[in-house]
Design a protein around this motif. Structure first.
Motif, PDB file in Angstrom:
ATOM      1  N   GLU A  59       1.118  -1.365  -0.108  1.00 38.59           N
ATOM      2  CA  GLU A  59      -0.279   0.136  -0.202  1.00 38.59           C
ATOM      3  C   GLU A  59       1.194   1.239  -0.276  1.00 38.59           C
ATOM      4  N   SER A  60       0.450   2.280  -0.521  1.00 45.80           N
ATOM      5  CA  SER A  60       1.110   3.637  -0.877  1.00 45.80           C
ATOM      6  C   SER A  60       1.885   3.245  -1.710  1.00 45.80           C
ATOM      7  N   ALA A  61       2.030   2.818  -2.611  1.00 50.38           N
ATOM      8  CA  ALA A  61       3.552   2.098  -3.489  1.00 50.38           C
ATOM      9  C   ALA A  61       4.243   3.236  -3.945  1.00 50.38           C
ATOM     10  N   GLU A  62       5.263   3.116  -4.202  1.00 54.52           N
ATOM     11  CA  GLU A  62       5.669   3.966  -5.018  1.00 54.52           C
ATOM     12  C   GLU A  62       6.216   2.951  -6.359  1.00 54.52           C
ATOM     13  N   GLN A  63       6.697   3.173  -7.871  1.00 55.03           N
ATOM     14  CA  GLN A  63       8.096   2.791  -7.816  1.00 55.03           C
ATOM     15  C   GLN A  63       9.375   3.555  -8.810  1.00 55.03           C
ATOM     16  N   LEU A  64      10.173   2.748  -8.596  1.00 52.97           N
ATOM     17  CA  LEU A  64      11.229   3.811  -8.245  1.00 52.97           C
ATOM     18  C   LEU A  64      12.051   3.947  -9.994  1.00 52.97           C
ATOM     19  N   GLU A  65      12.708   4.976  -9.910  1.00 48.97           N
ATOM     20  CA  GLU A  65      13.893   4.853 -10.640  1.00 48.97           C
ATOM     21  C   GLU A  65      14.854   5.137 -10.771  1.00 48.97           C
ATOM     22  N   ASN A  66      16.419   4.783 -10.290  1.00 49.86           N
ATOM     23  CA  ASN A  66      16.929   5.823  -9.524  1.00 49.86           C
ATOM     24  C   ASN A  66      16.926   6.287  -8.500  1.00 49.86           C
ATOM     25  N   GLY A  67      16.644   5.396  -7.685  1.00 46.24           N
ATOM     26  CA  GLY A  67      16.287   5.681  -6.331  1.00 46.24           C
ATOM     27  C   GLY A  67      14.612   7.046  -5.966  1.00 46.24           C
ATOM     28  N   GLU A  68      14.562   7.250  -7.414  1.00 50.01           N
ATOM     29  CA  GLU A  68      13.249   8.384  -7.395  1.00 50.01           C
ATOM     30  C   GLU A  68      12.234   8.225  -6.889  1.00 50.01           C
ATOM     31  N   ALA A  69      11.431   8.283  -6.676  1.00 54.63           N
ATOM     32  CA  ALA A  69      10.242   7.765  -7.296  1.00 54.63           C
ATOM     33  C   ALA A  69       9.191   8.274  -8.472  1.00 54.63           C
ATOM     34  N   LYS A  70       8.923   7.271  -9.133  1.00 52.77           N
ATOM     35  CA  LYS A  70       8.393   7.691 -10.505  1.00 52.77           C
ATOM     36  C   LYS A  70       6.823   7.363 -10.634  1.00 52.77           C
ATOM     37  N   THR A  71       6.501   6.454 -10.098  1.00 53.87           N
ATOM     38  CA  THR A  71       5.752   6.195 -10.344  1.00 53.87           C
ATOM     39  C   THR A  71       3.871   6.267  -8.835  1.00 53.87           C
ATOM     40  N   LYS A  72       3.134   6.554  -8.316  1.00 54.33           N
ATOM     41  CA  LYS A  72       2.889   6.245  -7.153  1.00 54.33           C
ATOM     42  C   LYS A  72       0.785   5.544  -7.517  1.00 54.33           C
ATOM     43  N   TYR A  73       1.226   4.201  -6.747  1.00 52.28           N
ATOM     44  CA  TYR A  73      -0.225   3.432  -6.102  1.00 52.28           C
ATOM     45  C   TYR A  73      -1.053   3.335  -5.251  1.00 52.28           C
ATOM     46  N   GLY A  74      -2.047   3.339  -4.872  1.00 48.61           N
ATOM     47  CA  GLY A  74      -2.271   3.648  -4.116  1.00 48.61           C
ATOM     48  C   GLY A  74      -2.054   1.964  -3.562  1.00 48.61           C
ATOM     49  N   LYS A  75      -2.430   1.256  -4.050  1.00 50.66           N
ATOM     50  CA  LYS A  75      -2.174  -0.757  -3.781  1.00 50.66           C
ATOM     51  C   LYS A  75      -1.696  -1.410  -4.714  1.00 50.66           C
ATOM     52  N   LEU A  76      -0.981  -2.258  -5.017  1.00 51.71           N
ATOM     53  CA  LEU A  76      -0.484  -2.592  -5.825  1.00 51.71           C
ATOM     54  C   LEU A  76      -0.017  -4.531  -5.582  1.00 51.71           C
ATOM     55  N   MET A  77      -0.092  -5.258  -6.444  1.00 52.78           N
ATOM     56  CA  MET A  77       0.177  -6.677  -6.099  1.00 52.78           C
ATOM     57  C   MET A  77       1.007  -6.698  -6.870  1.00 52.78           C
ATOM     58  N   VAL A  78       2.100  -7.556  -6.589  1.00 49.25           N
ATOM     59  CA  VAL A  78       3.272  -7.842  -7.440  1.00 49.25           C
ATOM     60  C   VAL A  78       3.596  -9.474  -7.247  1.00 49.25           C
ATOM     61  N   ARG A  79       3.939 -10.066  -8.656  1.00 48.12           N
ATOM     62  CA  ARG A  79       3.570 -11.266  -8.863  1.00 48.12           C
ATOM     63  C   ARG A  79       5.142 -11.914  -8.228  1.00 48.12           C
ATOM     64  N   GLY A  80       4.993 -13.353  -7.464  1.00 47.67           N
ATOM     65  CA  GLY A  80       6.223 -13.361  -7.109  1.00 47.67           C
ATOM     66  C   GLY A  80       6.987 -14.078  -7.389  1.00 47.67           C
ATOM     67  N   ASP A  81       7.228 -14.617  -9.065  1.00 45.09           N
ATOM     68  CA  ASP A  81       8.335 -14.646  -9.803  1.00 45.09           C
ATOM     69  C   ASP A  81       9.109 -13.732  -9.797  1.00 45.09           C
ATOM     70  N   ASN A  82       8.797 -12.273  -9.982  1.00 43.19           N
ATOM     71  CA  ASN A  82       9.579 -11.265 -10.610  1.00 43.19           C
ATOM     72  C   ASN A  82      10.321 -10.569  -9.446  1.00 43.19           C
ATOM     73  N   VAL A  83      10.690 -11.249  -8.697  1.00 39.36           N
ATOM     74  CA  VAL A  83      10.760 -10.253  -7.407  1.00 39.36           C
ATOM     75  C   VAL A  83      12.212 -11.100  -6.926  1.00 39.36           C
ATOM     76  N   ILE A  84      13.125 -10.318  -7.057  1.00 39.42           N
ATOM     77  CA  ILE A  84      14.325 -10.411  -6.765  1.00 39.42           C
ATOM     78  C   ILE A  84      15.255 -10.706  -5.346  1.00 39.42           C
ATOM     79  N   LEU A  85      15.275  -9.039  -4.993  1.00 37.50           N
ATOM     80  CA  LEU A  85      15.144  -9.431  -2.899  1.00 37.50           C
ATOM     81  C   LEU A  85      13.827  -8.205  -2.653  1.00 37.50           C
ATOM     82  N   ILE A  86      13.727  -8.724  -0.977  1.00 37.02           N
ATOM     83  CA  ILE A  86      13.573  -7.217  -0.777  1.00 37.02           C
ATOM     84  C   ILE A  86      13.920  -7.313   0.904  1.00 37.02           C
ATOM     85  N   SER A  87      14.019  -5.963   1.441  1.00 40.49           N
ATOM     86  CA  SER A  87      14.922  -5.923   2.710  1.00 40.49           C
ATOM     87  C   SER A  87      13.241  -4.621   2.784  1.00 40.49           C
ATOM     88  N   PRO A  88      13.319  -5.046   4.380  1.00 36.91           N
ATOM     89  CA  PRO A  88      12.296  -3.886   5.467  1.00 36.91           C
ATOM     90  C   PRO A  88      12.975  -2.638   5.265  1.00 36.91           C
TER      91      PRO A  88
END
Lengths: 72, 72, 72, 72, 72, 72, 72
Positions: B43-72
């Motif tokens: 939620e309150s998601a944003e897509q980053l480009e070069n570390g900067e917010a590029k596109t904002k999404y209220g909610k977002l579902m990511v399909r798992g097989d695209n994941v490389i890494l997740i960091s809290p």
């Protein structure tokens, strides 16, 4: 609040969603159906290029393994 | 301390995570849900480009097989 | 001596490991957890570029199918 | 004579093998362990570039789905 | 006449085969063993480049998921 | 009329088929055998380049996961 | 209204569909058959290039894992 990822798709049935696919393809349309493989059916769908509508489709089935992300 | 990898995601529910996806895509948002396939909802998601917010999404579902890494 | 490949990861828990991922990505950190899919959790992790630390992460979960090799 | 492909790996335990991986990566080392997924552990391993040793690793675990070929 | 595809490999045991792999790699050698995953072992094998022998291997195990085609 | 996709292959046994593979490879030959993985065996086969025969093979086994389409 | 994605294919049997495949390949034809793997058979099919018919096929079987989207 979604407790499982697919709850988000359940809540989005009948609403417009944006779907980003592998191969730099984006489609937008009304979510009509989905299954556990993330295969989805959109109505009043259009394929986007640089955020602009490029091709319109009455109905569209997307094979789930192409999906990167879905946003309602 | 996490004993199994998914414990890290359990602990991160409700917190902001950074997700690096295949295809050089990064998204950041509040982790709301995940499943054993590593499908995740942000939620309150944003897509980053070069570390900067590029596109904002209220909610977002990511399909798992695209994941490389997740960091809290 | 490791008799099964995953024995090497068992022995490496709590120690620093170098992980080479597809897409020319390298991460290094303390191995905290792993599972049969080779999903791994690292602490005090950093992403490397040309052998130099580029980005630091407190904790990091790597999805197993990205792994090329792991070296303790 | 090997009757099943994995017999070749059984015979190669404790011997030097050359492993060609996807992404144009070659590693060489003493085969210590393998499993049915072709995950393998090498000792006294080195990564090759144009047939020359480039990086040395004490121990190395290779995820099986990266393997193209293995030669004892 | 082969009735099932793997019959062709059964008939080719002990004979020379040409194997075309993903990543534009070709190997040729005497077929010694194969399994249901199409993992194969070749003896007196050589890797080809533009149809010419480039690297010789006494024995070689190819992981099946790299195979495009095999010709006896 | 084919009711299930594999019926088309059943009807094509003993006839010439054109097979388009990933990696921009096309082969043509007499269909001798196939299985549920879409592994196929062709006889009197040839690899095509720009629609012209480039390499001839007596017999050929194609691993199914390379197939894009098959036309009798 | 389709409730499950494959309902859309059921309704499209005997009608013309457009199929977008990985590798920037598009085919169009009358849908004759499909299965749970999304393998499909088209009749009176043609391969498109920039929206223009390029190659005609009497019958065509597409392996399901190449499918990106299908539109009736």
């Amino acid at each position: 609040m979604a407790n499982r990822p697919f709850d988000l798709l359940n809540e989005a049935i009948g609403k417009e969603v944006l779907v980003m696919l592998k191969g730099n393809i984006q489609v937008r349309g009304t979510l009509k159906a989905f299954d556990v493989h993330m295969n989805i059916v959109l109505e009043s769908a259009e394929q986007l290029e640089n955020g602009e509508a490029k091709t319109k489709y009455g109905k569209l089935m997307v094979r789930g393994d192409n999906v990167i992300l879905i946003s309602p």
